[in-house]
Design an enzyme around this catalytic site. Structure first.
Site, PDB file in Angstrom:
ATOM      1  N   PRO A   1      36.522  38.054  41.993  1.00 52.21           N
ATOM      2  CA  PRO A   1      37.893  37.751  42.419  1.00 52.21           C
ATOM      3  C   PRO A   1      38.500  37.873  41.027  1.00 52.21           C
ATOM      4  CG  PRO A   1      36.401  36.293  43.071  1.00 52.21           C
ATOM      5  CD  PRO A   1      35.396  37.005  42.373  1.00 52.21           C
ATOM      6  N   LYS A   2      39.779  38.292  41.076  1.00 52.60           N
ATOM      7  CA  LYS A   2      40.714  38.114  39.885  1.00 52.60           C
ATOM      8  C   LYS A   2      41.317  36.889  39.970  1.00 52.60           C
ATOM      9  CE  LYS A   2      43.743  40.895  36.653  1.00 52.60           C
ATOM     10  NZ  LYS A   2      44.464  39.665  36.224  1.00 52.60           N
ATOM     11  N   ILE A   3      40.975  36.094  38.862  1.00 49.48           N
ATOM     12  CA  ILE A   3      41.719  34.955  39.022  1.00 49.48           C
ATOM     13  C   ILE A   3      43.114  34.744  38.326  1.00 49.48           C
ATOM     14  CG2 ILE A   3      41.430  32.196  37.973  1.00 49.48           C
ATOM     15  CD1 ILE A   3      39.269  33.247  40.093  1.00 49.48           C
TER      16      ILE A   3
END
Length: 275
Positions: free
Chosen positions: A25-27
């Site tokens: 996931p891209k935070i």
């Protein structure tokens, strides 16, 4: 203390699946390098700004180490990273908003520089080097199935995903296809109501109000086409902007609507032709 410029990400237009990659996931926060040496911890932004005093929760004992990750504040209702809350914590000296440091790489451990190792070997070291806490945790990832992760990210209205080659090395301050981001953009149709006198930027107008400035993604040919027809539409100006009748329409992609109703980081996609 040692600061290492973080590796940067290439960008892809759409998600993909590939057994050579893992997908994370891209935070939606800000990049943070944690560097600990001889029991002293320093924290740095991606541009080598020392922000140690902002996050005392991350000053802990442990081995000599350099970590790469994302600092975020989670929305208390959804548990999803909230960029505006993150910036509120970053910019305020008094904010007590709880932070999450999501770690996705280890660059040095004890006396070893790990950047020349393949990603999965660095991940193995990271698993041994830190223990997850409410404040610091290792990022989860999925093997090969980027499109499955993408569907889950879109369903939760999160920022996007990152694809990383399993055998990829860490290239400080460089962009390679070893790290690739795919952003879950929103789209909107706007009217252009003016332009900035200094650095390039078009005013984006929706429902009678300005919602942002379009600075990115405009090809030179499109700028030329706009200015060839916009001058007869001028209605006035002030110190910073020249205003026009909002008759020229464009589609933009952007990260999200802010709580104040503005486009976050709008990027020009194309003009919309009137029927």
């Amino acid at each position: 203390m040692q600061f290492i410029y973080p590796m940067l990400l290439e960008q892809a237009d759409k998600p993909f699946s590939d057994g050579r990659y893992v997908f994370e996931p891209k935070i939606d926060g800000h990049r943070l390098i944690l560097s600990r040496k001889n029991g002293v911890t320093r924290l740095y932004t991606r541009h080598n700004n020392d922000v140690t005093d902002k996050y005392p929760e991350l000053i802990t004992d442990g081995p000599d180490i350099v970590l790469d990750g994302e600092l975020a504040v989670m929305d208390p209702d959804t548990g999803i990273p909230d960029f505006e809350l993150t910036m509120k914590r970053f910019q305020s000296k008094r904010s007590q908003l709880p932070i999450s440091y999501v770690v996705f790489d280890v660059l040095r451990y004890e006396d070893s520089d790990l950047r020349c190792l393949p990603l999965l070997e660095r991940k193995a070291v990271l698993d041994q080097a830190i223990t997850d806490t409410p404040t610091m945790s290792k990022i989860a990832y999925i093997d090969g199935r980027g499109e499955d992760l993408w569907d889950a990210i879109v369903a939760r209205d999160m920022e996007g995903i990152v694809a990383k080659k399993k055998d990829g090395r860490y290239h400080a301050d460089k962009r390679t296809d070893d790290f690739v981001k795919i952003i879950n953009y929103c789209y909107a149709d706007v009217n252009i109501s003016g332009w900035r006198k200094g650095d390039f930027g078009w005013l984006a107008h929706v429902d009678g109000r300005t919602v942002g400035v379009i600075e990115l993604g405009v090809p030179p040919t499109h700028k030329q086409a706009f200015f060839s027809v916009a001058k007869p539409l001028i209605t006035g100006e002030d110190r910073d902007f020249i205003y026009v009748q909002p008759l020229i329409k464009a589609r933009v992609k952007f990260r999200n609507w802010t709580k104040s109703g503005m486009l976050r980081s709008p990027v020009f996609a194309n003009f919309i032709l009137s029927a």
